[in-house]
Structure formats: C-alpha cells, structure tokens
Design a protein around this motif. Structure first.
Motif, PDB file in Angstrom:
ATOM      1  N   GLY A 209       0.810  -1.216   0.000  1.00 60.51           N
ATOM      2  CA  GLY A 209       0.000   0.000   0.000  1.00 60.51           C
ATOM      3  C   GLY A 209       0.841   1.262   0.000  1.00 60.51           C
ATOM      4  N   ALA A 210       1.879   1.273   0.834  1.00 56.79           N
ATOM      5  CA  ALA A 210       2.760   2.447   0.907  1.00 56.79           C
ATOM      6  C   ALA A 210       3.496   2.667  -0.404  1.00 56.79           C
ATOM      7  CB  ALA A 210       3.760   2.273   2.045  1.00 56.79           C
ATOM      8  N   ARG A 211       3.893   1.557  -1.041  1.00 57.18           N
ATOM      9  CA  ARG A 211       4.644   1.689  -2.300  1.00 57.18           C
ATOM     10  C   ARG A 211       3.770   2.252  -3.421  1.00 57.18           C
ATOM     11  NH1 ARG A 211       6.362  -3.033  -2.389  1.00 57.18           N
ATOM     12  NH2 ARG A 211       8.435  -2.615  -1.567  1.00 57.18           N
ATOM     13  N   TYR A 212       2.576   1.685  -3.569  1.00 57.14           N
ATOM     14  CA  TYR A 212       1.732   2.096  -4.696  1.00 57.14           C
ATOM     15  C   TYR A 212       1.065   3.452  -4.487  1.00 57.14           C
ATOM     16  CZ  TYR A 212       2.462  -2.542  -6.639  1.00 57.14           C
ATOM     17  OH  TYR A 212       3.039  -3.666  -7.164  1.00 57.14           O
ATOM     18  N   SER A 213       0.811   3.799  -3.226  1.00 56.05           N
ATOM     19  CA  SER A 213       0.189   5.104  -2.961  1.00 56.05           C
ATOM     20  C   SER A 213       1.220   6.178  -2.629  1.00 56.05           C
ATOM     21  CB  SER A 213      -0.807   4.979  -1.798  1.00 56.05           C
ATOM     22  OG  SER A 213      -0.137   4.657  -0.592  1.00 56.05           O
ATOM     23  N   LYS A 214       2.503   5.758  -2.567  1.00 55.48           N
ATOM     24  CA  LYS A 214       3.611   6.663  -2.223  1.00 55.48           C
ATOM     25  C   LYS A 214       3.351   7.364  -0.881  1.00 55.48           C
ATOM     26  CE  LYS A 214       4.812   7.463  -7.075  1.00 55.48           C
ATOM     27  NZ  LYS A 214       5.021   8.454  -8.156  1.00 55.48           N
ATOM     28  N   SER A 215       2.899   6.561   0.078  1.00 57.12           N
ATOM     29  CA  SER A 215       2.531   7.090   1.396  1.00 57.12           C
ATOM     30  C   SER A 215       3.717   7.094   2.354  1.00 57.12           C
ATOM     31  CB  SER A 215       1.397   6.252   1.993  1.00 57.12           C
ATOM     32  OG  SER A 215       0.263   6.283   1.169  1.00 57.12           O
ATOM     33  N   HIS A 216       3.597   7.964   3.384  1.00 55.85           N
ATOM     34  CA  HIS A 216       4.612   8.046   4.433  1.00 55.85           C
ATOM     35  C   HIS A 216       3.956   7.960   5.803  1.00 55.85           C
ATOM     36  CE1 HIS A 216       6.807   9.842   1.029  1.00 55.85           C
ATOM     37  NE2 HIS A 216       7.887   9.380   1.626  1.00 55.85           N
ATOM     38  N   CYS A 217       4.729   7.542   6.780  1.00 48.48           N
ATOM     39  CA  CYS A 217       4.251   7.486   8.158  1.00 48.48           C
ATOM     40  C   CYS A 217       4.159   8.901   8.723  1.00 48.48           C
ATOM     41  CB  CYS A 217       5.178   6.629   9.010  1.00 48.48           C
ATOM     42  SG  CYS A 217       6.834   7.336   9.222  1.00 48.48           S
ATOM     43  N   ILE A 219       5.866  10.318  10.923  1.00 43.96           N
ATOM     44  CA  ILE A 219       7.183  10.934  11.127  1.00 43.96           C
ATOM     45  C   ILE A 219       7.773  11.434   9.810  1.00 43.96           C
ATOM     46  CG2 ILE A 219       9.580  10.511  11.823  1.00 43.96           C
ATOM     47  CD1 ILE A 219       8.515   8.562  13.914  1.00 43.96           C
ATOM     48  N   HIS A 220       7.769  10.579   8.801  1.00 49.75           N
ATOM     49  CA  HIS A 220       8.410  10.917   7.527  1.00 49.75           C
ATOM     50  C   HIS A 220       7.530  11.760   6.608  1.00 49.75           C
ATOM     51  CE1 HIS A 220      10.726   7.081   8.557  1.00 49.75           C
ATOM     52  NE2 HIS A 220      11.560   8.089   8.711  1.00 49.75           N
ATOM     53  N   LYS A 221       6.261  11.904   6.959  1.00 53.44           N
ATOM     54  CA  LYS A 221       5.376  12.730   6.146  1.00 53.44           C
ATOM     55  C   LYS A 221       5.825  14.196   6.171  1.00 53.44           C
ATOM     56  CE  LYS A 221       1.073  11.730   6.353  1.00 53.44           C
ATOM     57  NZ  LYS A 221      -0.334  11.579   6.824  1.00 53.44           N
ATOM     58  N   ILE A 222       6.340  14.631   7.309  1.00 47.23           N
ATOM     59  CA  ILE A 222       6.772  16.024   7.469  1.00 47.23           C
ATOM     60  C   ILE A 222       8.039  16.314   6.669  1.00 47.23           C
ATOM     61  CG2 ILE A 222       7.504  17.761   9.143  1.00 47.23           C
ATOM     62  CD1 ILE A 222       5.906  16.194  11.251  1.00 47.23           C
ATOM     63  N   ASN A 223       8.975  15.354   6.752  1.00 48.98           N
ATOM     64  CA  ASN A 223      10.249  15.547   6.056  1.00 48.98           C
ATOM     65  C   ASN A 223      10.665  14.228   5.415  1.00 48.98           C
ATOM     66  OD1 ASN A 223      12.661  16.675   5.166  1.00 48.98           O
ATOM     67  ND2 ASN A 223      13.727  16.242   7.092  1.00 48.98           N
ATOM     68  N   PRO A 224      10.024  13.864   4.297  1.00 51.29           N
ATOM     69  CA  PRO A 224      10.297  12.562   3.675  1.00 51.29           C
ATOM     70  C   PRO A 224      11.723  12.458   3.147  1.00 51.29           C
ATOM     71  CG  PRO A 224       8.933  13.933   2.248  1.00 51.29           C
ATOM     72  CD  PRO A 224       9.008  14.640   3.557  1.00 51.29           C
ATOM     73  N   THR A 225      12.349  11.313   3.414  1.00 48.29           N
ATOM     74  CA  THR A 225      13.707  11.059   2.930  1.00 48.29           C
ATOM     75  C   THR A 225      13.708   9.977   1.859  1.00 48.29           C
ATOM     76  OG1 THR A 225      14.038   9.481   4.740  1.00 48.29           O
ATOM     77  CG2 THR A 225      14.771  11.750   5.107  1.00 48.29           C
ATOM     78  N   THR A 226      12.550   9.340   1.651  1.00 44.40           N
ATOM     79  CA  THR A 226      12.404   8.313   0.628  1.00 44.40           C
ATOM     80  C   THR A 226      11.112   8.557  -0.144  1.00 44.40           C
ATOM     81  OG1 THR A 226      11.254   6.849   2.178  1.00 44.40           O
ATOM     82  CG2 THR A 226      13.641   6.583   2.003  1.00 44.40           C
ATOM     83  N   LYS A 227      10.932   7.847  -1.258  1.00 39.12           N
ATOM     84  CA  LYS A 227       9.735   8.015  -2.078  1.00 39.12           C
ATOM     85  C   LYS A 227       8.475   7.546  -1.356  1.00 39.12           C
ATOM     86  CE  LYS A 227      12.048   7.600  -6.567  1.00 39.12           C
ATOM     87  NZ  LYS A 227      12.125   6.804  -7.834  1.00 39.12           N
ATOM     88  N   CYS A 229       7.114   4.804   2.328  1.00 43.90           N
ATOM     89  CA  CYS A 229       7.499   4.109   3.564  1.00 43.90           C
ATOM     90  C   CYS A 229       7.263   2.599   3.470  1.00 43.90           C
ATOM     91  CB  CYS A 229       6.721   4.688   4.751  1.00 43.90           C
ATOM     92  SG  CYS A 229       7.481   6.163   5.473  1.00 43.90           S
ATOM     93  N   ALA A 230       7.520   2.030   2.289  1.00 46.86           N
ATOM     94  CA  ALA A 230       7.289   0.601   2.074  1.00 46.86           C
ATOM     95  C   ALA A 230       8.207  -0.291   2.901  1.00 46.86           C
ATOM     96  CB  ALA A 230       7.448   0.271   0.594  1.00 46.86           C
ATOM     97  N   ASN A 231       9.298   0.276   3.422  1.00 48.73           N
ATOM     98  CA  ASN A 231      10.223  -0.495   4.262  1.00 48.73           C
ATOM     99  C   ASN A 231      10.266   0.010   5.704  1.00 48.73           C
ATOM    100  OD1 ASN A 231      11.095  -2.010   1.991  1.00 48.73           O
ATOM    101  ND2 ASN A 231      12.501  -0.371   1.424  1.00 48.73           N
ATOM    102  N   CYS A 232       9.358   0.921   6.031  1.00 47.88           N
ATOM    103  CA  CYS A 232       9.408   1.651   7.296  1.00 47.88           C
ATOM    104  C   CYS A 232       8.618   0.945   8.407  1.00 47.88           C
ATOM    105  CB  CYS A 232       8.851   3.059   7.068  1.00 47.88           C
ATOM    106  SG  CYS A 232       8.644   4.036   8.566  1.00 47.88           S
ATOM    107  N   LEU A 233       9.300   0.618   9.482  1.00 50.65           N
ATOM    108  CA  LEU A 233       8.637  -0.057  10.596  1.00 50.65           C
ATOM    109  C   LEU A 233       7.589   0.839  11.246  1.00 50.65           C
ATOM    110  CD1 LEU A 233       8.327  -2.454  12.493  1.00 50.65           C
ATOM    111  CD2 LEU A 233      10.226  -1.541  13.855  1.00 50.65           C
ATOM    112  N   HIS A 234       7.875   2.124  11.356  1.00 48.95           N
ATOM    113  CA  HIS A 234       6.906   3.026  11.987  1.00 48.95           C
ATOM    114  C   HIS A 234       5.604   3.061  11.190  1.00 48.95           C
ATOM    115  CE1 HIS A 234       5.992   6.177  14.915  1.00 48.95           C
ATOM    116  NE2 HIS A 234       5.359   6.810  13.934  1.00 48.95           N
TER     117      HIS A 234
END
Length: 248
Positions: A209-217, A219-227, A229-234
């Motif tokens: 879901g995170a990969r296809y929708s390009k979503s972030h958690c 924490i990372h939504k504010i300052n994303p460092t990746t495309k 959060c498909a690998n993000c535990l948070h």
C-alpha cells in the motif's frame, strides 16, 4: 486472533515486540542470527518458488536445514510446510492437477516431520473450491494426520480472493470442524468478514500500500527522505494499530 505483521525487513525483528511474519526467502543470504524482541512465524516462500520455477527447488531435508539455521534467531513459533498452491494460474504454471498438488503437500508434511527440527512445522490445507479443501482435509486424515489436534493449520490459496463469499464459506466450514486456522496474507476486507473465526493471520499489505500510494508514516510525512514508507517499521506499526482497532 493473533495478528502477525508481515515484513521483508529482517532487522524489524530487533526493533519491535509485535508478532512478525517473515518469508524463509528473506533469510536465504543471511548467515548470522538476529536478536529478536518478540514472537514470529516463518512462511515457507512457497508462492515465490512455484511462481518462479514451477516446482520446489529445495528438498524437504534442505528446507529443515534452513529452518534449523533460521531458528538460531529466538522467538520463532512455527514454520509453514512446503505446500503446493492450487490457484488456477499456479496449476497452469506447474502443469499438474489440484489432486497432485494436494498429494505433494501432504507427502511433504510427512517427510518434513521425519527430520530433527526444534520448530513446529505447520500443515497447510490446499485447494480452490470448498470440495477440494474437504478432499485435502480427508487426505491428511487418511495419512494419520489429525488436523483438529494441530496447534495451527494454514489455509492456502486464499489471499487473492479472500473477500469473496467462497472463502468465507471455506473458513466457516473448517472453523466448525474445530480447526485452528491461520489466514495467509489476509487483508482488511477478509479480516472484517471472517477474522473472528481465525486463530491467527498475517499481512504485508502495509508495504504494498505504501509503495503504490507513495505514502509516508506520521514521522516521515513532514520531512520525507524516501519516495515512500514501504520499508518503514513506523509506518507498518501505525497501519497495524488501525487494523487492530478495527477488530475491537
């Protein structure tokens, strides 16, 4: 219901005590163990094996050797057997019949349990229609394997049609037979329809879901460092929390 968070990132084992579900294939290139914080279960990686090769490339003895090596990482509750999926596209891939896939699944469990392994090997019911699953159940029974007495029994070949009436009927039927079912790859709709009849389930849907929708958690939504959060535990834990709240 015990809900395992599916993950392909091995170091998640060292960062959360939430129950995790990990494929054997994720461990293939790892030599050292990890310091797991909690309980987890091992998927055989069978779907990828059959999809890629049309057969199992590991013998039962080799699989047990892998499981015993993986078991050096603490917390492993059980490992799924080397089953043969029965979706129509998988039958086309192998060129075999559903009955042959079921026979090979049952024979594999019998062989796996002849080897020395400290990890419980979980049987998996295979089929596509309810009648085929019933036939697989009877095949286990006729070979002296009482699925009612197993701590958990996987229900295979359901993840791509789990919200359908067919799967709900299959789950209801075997739940009425007192089988403690594990649902592989159960998504939100499946959990809503029959989650209360499962002993346990797992899902990796958060990553897809995170990969296809390009979503972030959060924490990372504010300052994303990746495309994404498909690998993000948070992100995974936030997703799991929503799933668990919906089940209450």
């Amino acid at each position: 219901m015990k809900f395992f968070l599916g993950t392909h990132v091995l170091n998640h084992l060292e960062k959360t005590d939430v129950p995790l579900f990990i494929s054997r294939r994720s461990f293939d290139k790892r030599k050292s163990s990890l310091d797991s914080m909690g309980e987890w279960a091992l998927d055989s990686g069978g779907f990828s094996e059959l999809q890629m090769f049309g057969k199992w490339t590991l013998s039962a003895e080799e699989y047990i050797h892998r499981v015993n090596h993986i078991d050096t990482t603490p917390g492993l509750m059980w490992a799924a057997q080397q089953d043969w999926m029965c979706e129509p596209f998988m039958i086309e891939k192998t060129g075999l019949t559903v009955k042959e896939h079921q026979k090979r699944t049952v024979d594999n469990l019998i062989e796996l349990r002849t080897y020395d392994c400290d990890v419980p090997i979980t049987p998996v019911l295979q089929g596509y229609s309810l009648e085929e699953y019933k036939a697989c159940f009877e095949l286990f029974e006729s070979n002296g394997i009482d699925l009612r007495s197993e701590p958990v029994v996987g229900l295979g070949s359901v993840c791509r049609r789990q919200s359908s009436n067919d799967i709900e009927r299959i789950v209801k039927y075997f739940h009425s037979k007192d089988l403690k079912l594990h649902g592989f790859g159960v998504k939100t709709l499946g959990l809503k329809r029959y989650g209360e009849m499962l002993e346990s389930a797992d899902s990796l849907a958060w990553s897809f879901g995170a990969r296809y929708s390009k979503s972030h958690c959060s924490i990372h939504k504010i300052n994303p460092t990746t495309k994404n959060c498909a690998n993000c535990l948070h992100y995974a834990l936030e997703w799991r929390e929503k799933i668990m709240e919906a089940q209450q």
